[in-house]
Design a protein around this motif. Structure first.
Motif, PDB file in Angstrom:
ATOM      1  N   SER A  69       0.855  -1.190   0.000  1.00 40.85           N
ATOM      2  CA  SER A  69       0.000   0.000   0.000  1.00 40.85           C
ATOM      3  C   SER A  69       0.887   1.235   0.000  1.00 40.85           C
ATOM      4  O   SER A  69       2.096   1.151   0.259  1.00 40.85           O
ATOM      5  N   GLY A  70       0.271   2.357  -0.286  1.00 41.55           N
ATOM      6  CA  GLY A  70       1.009   3.610  -0.304  1.00 41.55           C
ATOM      7  C   GLY A  70       2.094   3.631  -1.360  1.00 41.55           C
ATOM      8  O   GLY A  70       3.178   4.161  -1.125  1.00 41.55           O
TER       9      GLY A  70
ATOM     10  N   ALA B 259       7.578   6.489   4.921  1.00 44.58           N
ATOM     11  CA  ALA B 259       6.216   6.300   5.434  1.00 44.58           C
ATOM     12  C   ALA B 259       6.107   6.735   6.889  1.00 44.58           C
ATOM     13  O   ALA B 259       5.025   7.068   7.360  1.00 44.58           O
TER      14      ALA B 259
ATOM     15  N   ASP C  34       2.467  10.759  10.890  1.00 44.29           N
ATOM     16  CA  ASP C  34       1.021  10.531  10.903  1.00 44.29           C
ATOM     17  C   ASP C  34       0.746   9.070  11.259  1.00 44.29           C
ATOM     18  O   ASP C  34       0.737   8.189  10.404  1.00 44.29           O
TER      19      ASP C  34
ATOM     20  N   ASP D  24      -1.993   7.523  12.284  1.00 43.66           N
ATOM     21  CA  ASP D  24      -3.217   6.948  11.708  1.00 43.66           C
ATOM     22  C   ASP D  24      -3.007   6.521  10.258  1.00 43.66           C
ATOM     23  O   ASP D  24      -3.481   5.469   9.843  1.00 43.66           O
ATOM     24  N   MET D  25      -2.291   7.347   9.491  1.00 45.23           N
ATOM     25  CA  MET D  25      -2.038   7.000   8.092  1.00 45.23           C
ATOM     26  C   MET D  25      -1.182   5.734   8.006  1.00 45.23           C
ATOM     27  O   MET D  25      -1.453   4.837   7.217  1.00 45.23           O
ATOM     28  N   LEU D  26      -0.146   5.655   8.838  1.00 42.45           N
ATOM     29  CA  LEU D  26       0.724   4.480   8.831  1.00 42.45           C
ATOM     30  C   LEU D  26      -0.060   3.227   9.217  1.00 42.45           C
ATOM     31  O   LEU D  26       0.094   2.173   8.593  1.00 42.45           O
TER      32      LEU D  26
ATOM     33  N   ASP E 195      -3.223   2.722   8.744  1.00 44.96           N
ATOM     34  CA  ASP E 195      -4.076   2.398   7.599  1.00 44.96           C
ATOM     35  C   ASP E 195      -3.287   1.717   6.488  1.00 44.96           C
ATOM     36  O   ASP E 195      -3.774   0.776   5.860  1.00 44.96           O
ATOM     37  N   LEU E 196      -2.067   2.189   6.234  1.00 44.15           N
ATOM     38  CA  LEU E 196      -1.222   1.573   5.201  1.00 44.15           C
ATOM     39  C   LEU E 196      -0.896   0.126   5.560  1.00 44.15           C
ATOM     40  O   LEU E 196      -0.946  -0.763   4.704  1.00 44.15           O
TER      41      LEU E 196
ATOM     42  N   THR F  27      -4.089  -2.024   5.227  1.00 44.99           N
ATOM     43  CA  THR F  27      -4.415  -2.249   3.823  1.00 44.99           C
ATOM     44  C   THR F  27      -3.487  -3.298   3.205  1.00 44.99           C
ATOM     45  O   THR F  27      -3.939  -4.199   2.493  1.00 44.99           O
TER      46      THR F  27
END
Length: 107
Positions: free
Chosen positions: A39-40, A63, A68, A70-72, A74-75, A78
């Motif tokens: 992802s990402g 990354a 962030d 929350d973003m990490l 989520d990555l 995913t």
């Protein structure tokens, strides 16, 4: 019950046993096969075995640099889900070739 007399039932049982042996071998092979999810744009890569165990998680330094959390997360989520979905889909396809698409309990 035409067709089940004589050797018909024995032949059917022999075929079932052969299918079961092929299924077991395929399941063993799939359990050790590796599936990758990312992802990402490749920032997070996850490798999972066909047995649905995670082998590794690789996170590129970029990354984490943004801070962030929350973003990490989520990555990672995913990438894990992609690897597990690929393992499941591939397993279903490979085992479906043996069973002719039928789902057989206990196999």
């Amino acid at each position: 019950m035409k067709g089940f007399g004589g050797g018909g039932m024995q032949a059917l049982m022999r075929q079932a046993n052969q299918m079961q042996a092929r299924m077991k071998k395929a399941q063993e092979e799939l359990a050790t096969r590796e599936f990758e999810g990312s992802s990402g744009g490749g920032a997070v890569k996850v490798v999972a075995f066909g047995s649905n165990l995670i082998k590794s998680i690789d996170i590129q330094p970029d990354a984490m640099s943004g801070g962030d959390k929350d973003m990490l997360q989520d990555l990672i989520l995913t990438a894990v889900n992609e690897a597990l979905r690929l393992a499941k889909t591939t397993s279903e396809q490979e085992l479906g070739k043996i069973t002719g698409g039928f789902s057989l309990p206990g196999m």
